[in-house]
Design a protein around this motif. Structure first.
Motif, PDB file in Angstrom:
ATOM      1  N   LEU A 273      44.489  56.998  43.292  1.00 40.48           N
ATOM      2  CA  LEU A 273      43.698  57.022  44.524  1.00 40.48           C
ATOM      3  C   LEU A 273      43.507  55.613  45.061  1.00 40.48           C
ATOM      4  CD1 LEU A 273      41.844  58.310  46.657  1.00 40.48           C
ATOM      5  CD2 LEU A 273      39.973  58.163  44.977  1.00 40.48           C
ATOM      6  N   TRP A 274      43.120  54.685  44.178  1.00 40.74           N
ATOM      7  CA  TRP A 274      42.895  53.300  44.629  1.00 40.74           C
ATOM      8  C   TRP A 274      44.197  52.690  45.153  1.00 40.74           C
ATOM      9  CZ3 TRP A 274      38.475  54.886  44.665  1.00 40.74           C
ATOM     10  CH2 TRP A 274      37.685  55.174  43.567  1.00 40.74           C
ATOM     11  N   LEU A 275      45.326  53.036  44.544  1.00 38.52           N
ATOM     12  CA  LEU A 275      46.609  52.514  45.019  1.00 38.52           C
ATOM     13  C   LEU A 275      46.962  53.096  46.387  1.00 38.52           C
ATOM     14  CD1 LEU A 275      48.585  52.652  41.650  1.00 38.52           C
ATOM     15  CD2 LEU A 275      48.060  50.575  42.938  1.00 38.52           C
ATOM     16  N   PHE A 276      46.672  54.369  46.581  1.00 37.30           N
ATOM     17  CA  PHE A 276      46.985  55.000  47.872  1.00 37.30           C
ATOM     18  C   PHE A 276      46.189  54.374  49.009  1.00 37.30           C
ATOM     19  CE2 PHE A 276      49.015  58.708  45.755  1.00 37.30           C
ATOM     20  CZ  PHE A 276      50.123  58.831  46.589  1.00 37.30           C
ATOM     21  N   ILE A 277      44.970  53.931  48.728  1.00 42.24           N
ATOM     22  CA  ILE A 277      44.169  53.307  49.795  1.00 42.24           C
ATOM     23  C   ILE A 277      44.264  51.783  49.749  1.00 42.24           C
ATOM     24  CG2 ILE A 277      42.579  55.267  49.846  1.00 42.24           C
ATOM     25  CD1 ILE A 277      40.531  53.563  48.363  1.00 42.24           C
ATOM     26  N   ASP A 278      45.192  51.286  48.904  1.00 36.63           N
ATOM     27  CA  ASP A 278      45.466  49.839  48.815  1.00 36.63           C
ATOM     28  C   ASP A 278      44.232  49.039  48.401  1.00 36.63           C
ATOM     29  OD1 ASP A 278      47.061  47.600  48.863  1.00 36.63           O
ATOM     30  OD2 ASP A 278      46.783  47.215  51.005  1.00 36.63           O
ATOM     31  N   GLN A 279      43.477  49.603  47.451  1.00 37.72           N
ATOM     32  CA  GLN A 279      42.312  48.900  46.905  1.00 37.72           C
ATOM     33  C   GLN A 279      42.357  48.990  45.372  1.00 37.72           C
ATOM     34  OE1 GLN A 279      40.198  47.166  48.810  1.00 37.72           O
ATOM     35  NE2 GLN A 279      41.193  47.834  50.705  1.00 37.72           N
ATOM     36  N   ALA A 280      43.441  48.500  44.810  1.00 38.38           N
ATOM     37  CA  ALA A 280      43.677  48.673  43.374  1.00 38.38           C
ATOM     38  C   ALA A 280      42.594  48.031  42.518  1.00 38.38           C
ATOM     39  CB  ALA A 280      45.046  48.102  42.995  1.00 38.38           C
ATOM     40  N   TRP A 281      41.947  46.980  43.013  1.00 36.49           N
ATOM     41  CA  TRP A 281      40.930  46.263  42.253  1.00 36.49           C
ATOM     42  C   TRP A 281      39.750  47.159  41.875  1.00 36.49           C
ATOM     43  CZ3 TRP A 281      36.104  46.227  44.481  1.00 36.49           C
ATOM     44  CH2 TRP A 281      36.036  46.539  45.833  1.00 36.49           C
ATOM     45  N   ILE A 282      39.512  48.225  42.650  1.00 34.83           N
ATOM     46  CA  ILE A 282      38.390  49.121  42.351  1.00 34.83           C
ATOM     47  C   ILE A 282      38.545  49.744  40.968  1.00 34.83           C
ATOM     48  CG2 ILE A 282      37.141  51.200  43.104  1.00 34.83           C
ATOM     49  CD1 ILE A 282      37.975  50.645  45.931  1.00 34.83           C
ATOM     50  N   TYR A 283      39.797  49.869  40.523  1.00 32.76           N
ATOM     51  CA  TYR A 283      40.056  50.484  39.223  1.00 32.76           C
ATOM     52  C   TYR A 283      39.285  49.779  38.108  1.00 32.76           C
ATOM     53  CZ  TYR A 283      42.493  51.793  34.958  1.00 32.76           C
ATOM     54  OH  TYR A 283      42.779  52.207  33.682  1.00 32.76           O
ATOM     55  N   PHE A 284      39.231  48.455  38.151  1.00 33.43           N
ATOM     56  CA  PHE A 284      38.518  47.700  37.115  1.00 33.43           C
ATOM     57  C   PHE A 284      37.033  48.079  37.079  1.00 33.43           C
ATOM     58  CE2 PHE A 284      41.722  44.025  37.835  1.00 33.43           C
ATOM     59  CZ  PHE A 284      42.652  44.657  37.033  1.00 33.43           C
ATOM     60  N   PHE A 285      36.428  48.166  38.239  1.00 29.73           N
ATOM     61  CA  PHE A 285      34.997  48.457  38.308  1.00 29.73           C
ATOM     62  C   PHE A 285      34.713  49.925  37.988  1.00 29.73           C
ATOM     63  CE2 PHE A 285      35.810  44.673  40.754  1.00 29.73           C
ATOM     64  CZ  PHE A 285      34.792  43.828  40.338  1.00 29.73           C
ATOM     65  N   PHE A 286      35.654  50.798  38.298  1.00 33.16           N
ATOM     66  CA  PHE A 286      35.537  52.197  37.886  1.00 33.16           C
ATOM     67  C   PHE A 286      35.542  52.289  36.366  1.00 33.16           C
ATOM     68  CE2 PHE A 286      37.791  56.092  36.568  1.00 33.16           C
ATOM     69  CZ  PHE A 286      36.922  57.049  37.066  1.00 33.16           C
ATOM     70  N   ASP A 287      36.426  51.541  35.728  1.00 34.14           N
ATOM     71  CA  ASP A 287      36.511  51.539  34.267  1.00 34.14           C
ATOM     72  C   ASP A 287      35.219  51.024  33.645  1.00 34.14           C
ATOM     73  OD1 ASP A 287      37.486  51.503  31.625  1.00 34.14           O
ATOM     74  OD2 ASP A 287      39.483  50.964  32.301  1.00 34.14           O
ATOM     75  N   ILE A 288      34.685  49.942  34.214  1.00 37.33           N
ATOM     76  CA  ILE A 288      33.504  49.292  33.627  1.00 37.33           C
ATOM     77  C   ILE A 288      32.228  50.076  33.910  1.00 37.33           C
ATOM     78  CG2 ILE A 288      32.060  47.215  33.711  1.00 37.33           C
ATOM     79  CD1 ILE A 288      34.660  45.662  34.473  1.00 37.33           C
ATOM     80  N   PHE A 289      32.027  50.498  35.157  1.00 40.86           N
ATOM     81  CA  PHE A 289      30.728  51.044  35.564  1.00 40.86           C
ATOM     82  C   PHE A 289      30.660  52.574  35.613  1.00 40.86           C
ATOM     83  CE2 PHE A 289      30.817  46.742  37.499  1.00 40.86           C
ATOM     84  CZ  PHE A 289      29.735  46.208  36.796  1.00 40.86           C
ATOM     85  N   VAL A 290      31.788  53.241  35.466  1.00 38.22           N
ATOM     86  CA  VAL A 290      31.783  54.709  35.422  1.00 38.22           C
ATOM     87  C   VAL A 290      32.192  55.211  34.042  1.00 38.22           C
ATOM     88  CG1 VAL A 290      32.763  56.828  36.376  1.00 38.22           C
ATOM     89  CG2 VAL A 290      32.219  54.913  37.897  1.00 38.22           C
ATOM     90  N   LEU A 291      33.331  54.739  33.550  1.00 39.20           N
ATOM     91  CA  LEU A 291      33.816  55.244  32.267  1.00 39.20           C
ATOM     92  C   LEU A 291      33.019  54.700  31.086  1.00 39.20           C
ATOM     93  CD1 LEU A 291      37.697  55.301  32.785  1.00 39.20           C
ATOM     94  CD2 LEU A 291      36.006  57.097  33.167  1.00 39.20           C
ATOM     95  N   ASN A 292      32.528  53.479  31.163  1.00 38.98           N
ATOM     96  CA  ASN A 292      31.727  52.946  30.054  1.00 38.98           C
ATOM     97  C   ASN A 292      30.423  53.718  29.825  1.00 38.98           C
ATOM     98  OD1 ASN A 292      33.360  51.021  28.905  1.00 38.98           O
ATOM     99  ND2 ASN A 292      32.540  49.313  30.086  1.00 38.98           N
ATOM    100  N   PRO A 293      29.682  54.056  30.885  1.00 37.11           N
ATOM    101  CA  PRO A 293      28.495  54.894  30.646  1.00 37.11           C
ATOM    102  C   PRO A 293      28.846  56.249  30.026  1.00 37.11           C
ATOM    103  CG  PRO A 293      28.315  53.835  32.778  1.00 37.11           C
ATOM    104  CD  PRO A 293      29.695  53.546  32.277  1.00 37.11           C
ATOM    105  N   ILE A 294      29.985  56.816  30.404  1.00 37.02           N
ATOM    106  CA  ILE A 294      30.412  58.073  29.784  1.00 37.02           C
ATOM    107  C   ILE A 294      30.727  57.849  28.318  1.00 37.02           C
ATOM    108  CG2 ILE A 294      32.195  59.861  29.798  1.00 37.02           C
ATOM    109  CD1 ILE A 294      32.381  59.484  32.833  1.00 37.02           C
ATOM    110  N   LEU A 295      31.369  56.725  28.005  1.00 37.21           N
ATOM    111  CA  LEU A 295      31.639  56.367  26.616  1.00 37.21           C
ATOM    112  C   LEU A 295      30.350  56.271  25.816  1.00 37.21           C
ATOM    113  CD1 LEU A 295      33.375  55.112  24.250  1.00 37.21           C
ATOM    114  CD2 LEU A 295      32.892  52.891  25.321  1.00 37.21           C
TER     115      LEU A 295
END
Length: 324
Positions: A273-295
């Motif tokens: 999704l981030w690549l399709f909207i040309d905002q690949a950098w969001i992936y890092f913050f998704f990993d840190i601030f969304v997936l980490n709380p789930i972890l």
């Protein structure tokens, strides 16, 4: 140690229903729907082909590394067409990653090295992806500070994958026993590591050292679980009581969805999704601030389940969980 669970765990979906396909899966408790609908059927066909021509599971894993790394390299380019090719390569790499495990179960060709390679493959893919996104972001105007979230997200990914894999194997250990899981412990791994020589077994000792550290990381994050496993090994050396298997499965199975969320499919769908909207950098913050709380939630809840059963085994009446 084998359990005596008779609970059926084949998938109940519209995927292939022949017994060979069912036997190539781990367990419906731990399989994700996207995998059952998409990756497992593809992986099964790849595994069947490899079995016919004599390709080993480890060879399939190594091939997947090249496709996954190539996908990451293509994410550096800002052209969406090139990115889509990378997406397809990454999907194929994950299909190969599914196939290697299915092939190992179909041919009974499981090994410790295969397990280590399988885990390392995903690390190589995402190292390539993180480096590519950092370089791409700098081309788009970000400063070198983008490497900070890039590295933090990468370390987060390692821990997320390690714990998801560990909790899955713990669940499989309870419902299928040692034959159906790949659950290791640092005590046994340390003995094997100590028996290797740096002069005679340099590469194997290096691999064993890394895997030992990986296992110690998993154990350090799950102290209550380690207490539970220690008691189980002491009390039930010949197999788990059916009631314990049933009770543990009932409480632990709801947590399996979180192991799936922090693994491949969810993160990659959002990456695309981030690549399709040309905002690949969001992936890092998704990993840190969304997936980490789930972890964190996943680890906290699993520790609660482990503490509950540890206390049950410590205080239960003699006949509540009878040994086999």
């Amino acid at each position: 140690m084998n359990t005596v669970s008779k609970t059926p765990d084949g998938p109940k979906t519209g995927t292939p229903t022949d017994s060979a396909f069912q036997n190539s899966l781990k367990s419906s408790d731990t399989e994700e729907q996207i995998d059952i609908w998409f990756y497992r059927p593809i992986g099964y066909q790849i595994a069947r082909f490899c079995a016919r021509v004599g390709i080993t599971p480890n060879t399939v894993t190594i091939i997947s590394i090249f496709f996954g790394v190539a996908a990451g390299i293509l994410f550096y380019d800002q052209s969406l067409a090139i990115n889509v090719i990378g997406m397809l390569l990454l999907v194929f790499a994950n299909s190969l990653d599914s196939a290697d495990g299915q092939l190992a179960r179909m041919t009974n060709n499981k090994s410790r090295l295969g397990r280590i390679l399988d885990g390392a493959a995903g690390d190589f893919w995402f190292i390539s992806i993180h480096v590519a996104i950092c370089l791409r972001s700098m081309e788009e105007g970000w400063t070198a500070l983008i490497w900070v979230p890039g590295v933090v997200a990468g370390l987060s990914h390692i821990v997320q994958s390690a714990m998801a894999d560990y909790y899955r194997n713990v669940h499989l250990y309870f419902i299928k026993g040692t034959s159906g899981s790949e659950l290791d412990n640092s005590r046994d791994l340390q003995k094997e590591y100590d028996q290797l020589s740096w002069s005679k077994n340099f590469w194997m000792k290096l691999v064993a050292r890394n895997y030992l550290n990986y296992t110690k990381l998993q154990e350090s994050i799950s102290p209550n679980l380690q207490q539970l496993l220690a008691v189980i090994r002491l009390k039930f050396p010949n197999g788990l009581p059916p009631k314990l298997v049933t009770d543990f499965r009932a409480q632990n199975k709801p947590l399996m969805k979180y192991t799936n969320i922090v693994q491949f499919n969810t993160r990659v769908l959002f990456l695309f999704l981030w690549l399709f909207i040309d905002q690949a950098w969001i992936y890092f913050f998704f990993d840190i601030f969304v997936l980490n709380p789930i972890l964190i939630y996943m680890c906290v809840q699993q520790e609660k389940v482990s503490r509950h059963f540890y206390q049950q085994l410590q205080t239960s009446r003699e006949n509540e969980y009878q040994a086999l």
